[in-house]
Every structure is written in C-alpha cells, then in structure tokens.
Design a protein around this motif. Structure first.
Motif, PDB file in Angstrom:
ATOM      1  N   GLU A 201      27.138  57.663  33.534  1.00  0.00           N
ATOM      2  CA  GLU A 201      26.514  56.833  32.504  1.00  0.00           C
ATOM      3  C   GLU A 201      27.571  55.901  31.931  1.00  0.00           C
ATOM      4  N   PHE A 202      27.329  54.597  32.008  1.00  0.00           N
ATOM      5  CA  PHE A 202      28.334  53.624  31.589  1.00  0.00           C
ATOM      6  C   PHE A 202      27.644  52.296  31.286  1.00  0.00           C
ATOM      7  N   ASN A 203      28.411  51.349  30.755  1.00  0.00           N
ATOM      8  CA  ASN A 203      27.898  50.009  30.485  1.00  0.00           C
ATOM      9  C   ASN A 203      28.315  49.061  31.599  1.00  0.00           C
ATOM     10  N   MET A 204      27.447  48.109  31.911  1.00  0.00           N
ATOM     11  CA  MET A 204      27.787  47.031  32.840  1.00  0.00           C
ATOM     12  C   MET A 204      27.547  45.698  32.144  1.00  0.00           C
ATOM     13  N   ILE A 205      28.534  44.839  32.195  1.00  0.00           N
ATOM     14  CA  ILE A 205      28.433  43.504  31.604  1.00  0.00           C
ATOM     15  C   ILE A 205      28.311  42.503  32.738  1.00  0.00           C
ATOM     16  N   ALA A 206      27.179  41.827  32.799  1.00  0.00           N
ATOM     17  CA  ALA A 206      26.955  40.814  33.833  1.00  0.00           C
ATOM     18  C   ALA A 206      27.256  39.440  33.236  1.00  0.00           C
ATOM     19  N   LEU A 207      28.328  38.820  33.698  1.00  0.00           N
ATOM     20  CA  LEU A 207      28.744  37.512  33.203  1.00  0.00           C
ATOM     21  C   LEU A 207      28.183  36.407  34.097  1.00  0.00           C
ATOM     22  N   SER A 208      28.051  35.227  33.510  1.00  0.00           N
ATOM     23  CA  SER A 208      27.743  34.070  34.345  1.00  0.00           C
ATOM     24  C   SER A 208      29.011  33.698  35.112  1.00  0.00           C
ATOM     25  N   ARG A 209      28.874  32.844  36.091  1.00  0.00           N
ATOM     26  CA  ARG A 209      30.051  32.456  36.878  1.00  0.00           C
ATOM     27  C   ARG A 209      31.096  31.768  36.004  1.00  0.00           C
ATOM     28  N   SER A 210      30.648  30.917  35.092  1.00  0.00           N
ATOM     29  CA  SER A 210      31.602  30.215  34.220  1.00  0.00           C
ATOM     30  C   SER A 210      32.285  31.193  33.267  1.00  0.00           C
ATOM     31  N   GLU A 211      31.526  32.192  32.774  1.00  0.00           N
ATOM     32  CA  GLU A 211      32.119  33.193  31.882  1.00  0.00           C
ATOM     33  C   GLU A 211      33.132  34.057  32.629  1.00  0.00           C
ATOM     34  N   ALA A 212      32.836  34.392  33.872  1.00  0.00           N
ATOM     35  CA  ALA A 212      33.778  35.180  34.670  1.00  0.00           C
ATOM     36  C   ALA A 212      35.090  34.430  34.842  1.00  0.00           C
ATOM     37  N   VAL A 213      34.994  33.113  35.066  1.00  0.00           N
ATOM     38  CA  VAL A 213      36.203  32.288  35.186  1.00  0.00           C
ATOM     39  C   VAL A 213      36.958  32.268  33.858  1.00  0.00           C
ATOM     40  N   GLN A 214      36.216  32.198  32.752  1.00  0.00           N
ATOM     41  CA  GLN A 214      36.835  32.175  31.424  1.00  0.00           C
ATOM     42  C   GLN A 214      37.620  33.456  31.154  1.00  0.00           C
ATOM     43  N   VAL A 215      37.049  34.606  31.516  1.00  0.00           N
ATOM     44  CA  VAL A 215      37.738  35.887  31.316  1.00  0.00           C
ATOM     45  C   VAL A 215      38.967  35.974  32.213  1.00  0.00           C
TER      46      VAL A 215
END
Length: 714
Positions: A201-215
């Motif tokens: 049991e865990f959390n998953m954060i689905a980012l947009s492509r632009s957000e993934a680049v930002q991180v």
C-alpha cells in the motif's frame, strides 16, 4: 507441495526366504532426510508389537522448504535397494504476508500516460519463491488472484489505471506495468485475493511530462521552492490563509515566510531522511488543493495545502531515494551505507597500526593510546597485542579487544558509563545520568569513536566486520539519529515504569491523582533530593485528562533525554568523527541496532547449514555427532558462549551465520581427552576424541565457559 506432512513405510524381508523380517532398534536402521545442506528431522517408528507390522519402519516429516529432497535409508552401513530416494516438493500458493515488492517505497513517482514498472516477488507461507514451471493452468489461476486497486487522494474516488501483469519464471518475479492516464495523486493497493500484500500500500504521483521535467531540473540544481498555504504548525491550526514557502534540497526541507515580503523567517526545518514522512490526507473536502502532512517524530506535525503539493512530494521522494540508495529495505540501505562510508574515507589509508594494550586495564590503556589519534589514525587497520601475552593478531585479537571494550563501556556492572532502568539481567542499557566521578564525557566520546570504527571496518567487507556487543535502549538509538523521544519509548526501555505508571495514566482518569508537571528525584535510600519542573512553571500546572499526554511526553524528555544530554552529545561527537550523521539518519532505531550490534540469535539448524567440517575419520564423525547432540540442548547463554569461544564475538553479522567470514569450521584435533580449542582468527573449533559422550560434553562446557578469553587454550 510444501506444508504437507509426508509419511512413508519401508518393508523388510529376509533375503532368501522372502519372509517378513521383524525389525528392531538393534538393526541400526538409519533414515536421513536432506534438502540441500539442511537435515530434516523425522519421527521414525521401527517395528511393531503387531505381527503384521513387525517388519515395517514408518517415517513422518513435514515439508517447509521447496526443492529436491534426498532420503537415505540404511540397514547398518548398507543402503537398502533404491536408496537414496529423490523427491521434489513444489512451493505452495502465494501468501500475502510473505509476498513483497522488490525495492519498495512509500511513494512512487511516475509520468501520466507512460507505464511504470513494479516488481513483485510472490512467496508461499514458508518464504519459498513461488514457481509454476510446466503448470500453465496453475500459474494462470494464481496470477488471477492478484489485483491492483487505486483511488484519488482527496476525493477517494475509485480510479482504474491500465495494469499489465507479466510472470517471469526465471526470475520468480511478477512484473506489473501501471499506467495512469491523467495526472494526479493516487493511493494504490496491491492485493492477493482480499488481502493487501506486504508493503503493498503506497502513494503514486502521476506527473505531466512538463512537471516531470521540472522535478528533474530541481534534482540537477539541488534546490526547489514552492508556494503553499500553512494549515497547522507547532500544534496550532491557522484558520486564515498564511502564505509560506516550501524549500527543498538534498539535505533538508525548510518552511519560510517573508516578513514585509523581503525579510525571511524560518518556521520549521526537517531533515531529508526516512524518519521524515511526507504523506497526503485522504479526505480534504474543506481545502481547494491537496493537503500535505510532514512529520519526523522530533517536532510537531506540519500541514500544508498547495496546488503544487504533488510536485513538493515528488521532489521529496526523488531526493530521499537518492539519499538512501534507491530503496527503503534494510538490506539495500545497509549496502548503500557501506558504499558511502567507504567513499567518505577513501583517501585515508587502511594501513596496519600496532596497539599494545593491558587486558586488566583495557579501557584506560586503550584511551591513553588513542588520545591523540586523528580521524585518519582511527581508520587504520589495528593489530592488537595484549601486554604479557603471546599471540599473533590475524583478526581474532582485534575482535577480542572490541569485545572487552564493549564489556568495559556498556556493561552496567563495570565502569558505570551505562546503566539500566531495572535489575533484570536482560534489561537494556542507557547512558548513566548519575555517572560516577571516575567517568568523564571523554569516555562517551571514546565510546562513540569505537562504534564509528566498527561501522567503518564493517564497510570494508566480511573479513573486517566488527560488531558492538550491547543491547541499547531504543530511546538512546533514536537520539543518535535525531528523533524526538516521546512517552511510548518507556514500554520498551523501562517496562517497570511503563506498567506501574505510564500505562495507568494513559488508560485512566487522572483527575484525582493530584499530579503536576514535576518529577521527584530520590537517592538510593529513598530520600527526596529535589523536585524537577518538567516544563516552565510546572509546579503550578495540574495534569488533567486533556494535557496528560503532554505530561507523559515531558516526563520522557526529562528521564530519557535531558538527564543524559551531555553524555549523548559527547557520544555523537565521537561517532560523527567517523560516520556522517546524514548517513546514520537513513535508518530507524531498530535498523540502527541491527547495523551496529548485529544479532546474537542463531539456531542449531542455522549452524548446521553454515559450517564446514574438516575431518572424515570414524572417530571424528562420532565426536561431531556428539557435538550436535550437545548443542541441541544448549540454552541461549551457552550458544552465545560457544559463538564467542569459536569466533571471538558473541554477536553475529546482520545476516547471521551465513555472513560469517571465514565460514564457521569444526575440525578434528589430533588429541585425546583434552579440552576443545579454538582459532578465533579463522572461526575454527577443534574437537579432540573422547572415550564417551559424557566426557565430551563436560570438556566442551568447561572450554566455552572458562576459556572464552585469551589464547591460552590455542
């Protein structure tokens, strides 16, 4: 299949007449069942008073390990026809408590629309890897029992991501490709039938492509700042909007506000380590944006609400996994820790350095020798020589030196540096708040350096591995990694106080107890010495049912922390010379104990599985059979003494006997009737021959109880 009880019957007949042959114990019928290096115990019934069963031998055993079993049946020294018999037992069905994710984390970051791979290891209830080789229907039925559930954090709406399952028989792993089509924060549960699997049991954060680049850019620049709204801090809720800034780097999370828009003021700081938990509130109907909760066990919880909460959590998850080597399991973190500490000291030579110490004054002479040592000197490879004794140090004397220092420092009956909260022989040790006049803070600093030395040596490989023989309180270990101590530590560290006072206050009405935020201190004769205020003005603040938990936490701070603050600070100062605090903080207090102290618990079965016998004569086979009979009847103290006698230490590496290097050896000694001897440098126990079992057992007990110090028996 494993888990079943297996029985078989052997019939005996006379060779020529083919008539049933009545068997008895005098026929020396032996049944040995082996699975790999493991010998399986079996209940054997030889013969019967009934004439029709007089020629039968019945054996029964339970199968817990999957794999190939060899069954040897001998009449005297002659195997019966067909022996050894071979039988293969398949693993059982997957068990949710044993099945686990590979390299699990509490928060997974992925990109929307792109599959994210998770690895699952299905295991049965006995821990065997599941396998369905050549059983396609059974494989499909078992895999159909797995499922993946997901829901949106904040609304709890059910979400159905695209999930693909792929079984890889060679790896014994189930590959799960999870794809969320929309950005968001999701709670995920991996289930087997109706049960959530271990760490599933865990959390998953689905980012947009632009957000993934930002991180990813934040990871490169090593800092990121997000605007957020403060909801709760220091136990107080903020009803009005308070704009603050969440700043994250590889080492910490900092919350700041800007007075007049230009003057920064720091509100809270959290270390970036596993002790710091960043989670989402499941239901946030009152807030427009997701609510992020930050807690580390050392200060009050902080709650934040931000439209960028998913980016804040994703940045934290990326930094954390990088800091701990990519996984939250102890084994993976231990490997990362050893790698980083080697890198930290890579320019310091591990050259040999001779230390001549006095056995009778082990602590004083060792501190005198190392008084002017630099960190580089502490990283050298010590060769120990005990003054007035013979013996070359191939590793055994160094281990014995560590063992003796541990007794001198951590045994409450010796120096007085550490004490226990009860007289129980199994009580845990804690820095002594009333240390004797002969003890100084420099002793605690030396103790910290000794622990740091052992951790560094352990990072160099099994040959150099050193462990600390001590059983520390959880609150002391927690302070070493910067955790805040609360009253719940009393249950483990001070059971008498917990049962007599803490538990009663926790579970009952305290209105009539007339308690205040104070603690009375008494001398050994029971005379009141002083009354200590647990908080400012504590004598005037009554304890009631509302503030009783605050009182208990304040009591824990006084008894477990404030009373030994100087001692703990000195210990940490010494430890920090060899081990950076950011490396220690990747463990919790239970993992830290395993890392520093290893485990002293081992079984006869484990010993049989991880030893090498040197000798093949009939006399030695007889003696080693007596040895296993003797140790099977040993208690925990005798097992520890046997380990100490053979290896020079009564503690084992974290992986137990399987990680002991060199491997445990039991060898034949070319003597008769003398005491067993040991070569601790090689983890070798040498057993002479004896006339009977009674003489052997007596000699072994004398050796391990009276010959565990020095090289006099070698």
């Amino acid at each position: 299949m494993v888990g079943n009880t297996v029985s078989f019957t052997v019939q005996f007949f006379q060779r020529w007449s083919r008539r049933p042959y009545p068997v008895s114990d005098a026929d020396s019928i032996r049944i040995n069942i082996r699975q790999g290096a493991n010998k399986i115990a079996a209940a054997v019934q030889i013969g019967s008073s009934m004439a029709t069963e007089a020629n039968l031998v019945k054996a029964t055993f339970t199968v817990r390990r999957a794999g190939q079993y060899h069954i040897d049946i001998n009449l005297g020294s002659i195997p019966i026809r067909g022996s050894p018999f071979v039988k293969y037992f398949r693993p059982g069905p997957p068990d949710p408590s044993k099945t686990t994710l590979v390299r699990p984390t509490s928060m997974v970051v992925c990109t929307a629309g792109i599959p994210h791979q998770l690895l699952l290891e299905p295991r049965d209830e006995y821990g065997n890897y599941c396998s369905w080789n050549h059983d396609a229907p059974g494989q499909q039925k078992a895999l159909d029992a797995f499922s993946c559930e997901a829901y949106a954090i904040g609304s709890s709406d059910i979400v159905r991501p695209l999930v693909q399952w792929l079984w890889v028989e060679l790896m014994h792993r189930l590959i799960i490709n999870v794809t969320f089509n929309e950005e968001g924060i999701y709670g995920v549960r991996l289930k087997l039938d109706d049960s959530i699997i271990n760490k599933g049991e865990f959390n998953m954060i689905a980012l947009s492509r632009s957000e993934a680049v930002q991180v990813e850019k934040a990871l490169v620049t090593r800092t990121a700042t997000y605007e957020t709204k403060l909801l709760t801090i220091n136990g107080e809720k903020w009803n009005k909007n308070k704009k603050v800034f969440f700043s994250i780097s590889p080492k910490q999370i900092a919350l700041k506000e800007y007075i007049l828009g230009i003057i920064p003021k720091r509100l809270a700081t959290f270390r970036l380590c596993p002790a710091t938990k960043v989670t989402f509130l499941k239901n946030t109907n009152k807030q427009e944006f997701p609510v992020l909760v930050i807690e580390d066990g050392a200060q009050f919880t902080v709650e934040l609400s931000s439209k960028e909460a998913h980016l804040m959590a994703a940045s934290f998850a990326h930094y954390l996994l990088k800091n701990i080597g990519g996984s939250e399991t102890f084994t993976d973190k231990q490997g990362f820790f050893y790698q980083e500490i080697r890198k930290f000291h890579q320019k310091k030579p591990h050259e040999k350095l001779l230390l001549r110490v006095e056995r009778d004054k082990i602590l004083e002479s060792s501190m005198k020798l190392t008084k002017s040592f630099s960190t580089t000197d502490w990283c050298r490879n010590y060769e120990i020589s005990f003054i007035g004794e013979q013996g070359l140090d191939w590793g055994g004397l160094r281990r014995e030196w560590i063992e003796l220092l541990c007794v001198a420092i951590f045994d409450r009956r010796h120096s007085g540096l550490f004490t226990s909260f009860s007289e129980d022989g199994q009580a845990l040790v804690h820095p002594n708040p009333k240390m004797p006049a002969s003890c100084k803070l420099k002793h605690y600093e030396f103790a910290g350096k000794l622990v740091g030395k052992c951790l560094y040596e352990s990072s160099l490989g099994a040959t150099y591995r050193q462990l600390i023989k001590a059983r520390f309180t959880r609150s002391f270990l927690a302070q070493l990694i910067g955790l805040r101590i609360n009253y719940k530590y009393f249950e483990h560290d001070d059971p008498p106080l917990f049962l007599s006072k803490i538990k009663y206050i926790e579970e009952n009405d305290v209105s009539d107890m007339e308690l205040t935020f104070t603690e009375d201190e008494y001398d050994e004769q029971g005379k009141l010495l002083r009354t200590v205020e647990l908080i400012p003005g504590g004598t005037r603040i009554a304890v009631d049912n509302v503030n009783k938990y605050r009182y208990l936490d304040a009591l824990a701070q006084h008894r477990l922390v404030n009373s030994v603050r100087d001692q703990v600070d000195a210990f940490i100062r010494g430890l920090g010379e060899l081990v950076p605090d950011n490396l220690l903080s990747i463990f919790d207090e239970n993992e830290l104990e395993l890392l520093v102290c290893g485990t002293s618990d081992y079984s006869v079965a484990e010993m049989k599985a991880h030893h090498a016998a040197i000798g093949s004569s009939p006399e030695f086979q007889k003696v080693i059979s007596w040895f296993w009979t003797a140790v099977t009847n040993f208690g925990s103290e005798e097992m520890s003494r046997l380990l100490q006698f053979t290896t020079g230490s009564s503690q084992l590496p974290p992986g137990g006997l399987s990680e002991l290097q060199p491997k445990l050896q039991i060898a034949a000694s070319p003597c008769f009737g003398t005491l067993p001897t040991a070569h601790t440098c090689f983890n070798q126990l040498c057993l002479p021959d004896y006339e009977n079992y009674e003489q052997f057992e007596k000699a072994l007990l004398i050796a391990i109880n009276e010959g565990s110090e020095g090289f006099g028996l070698v």
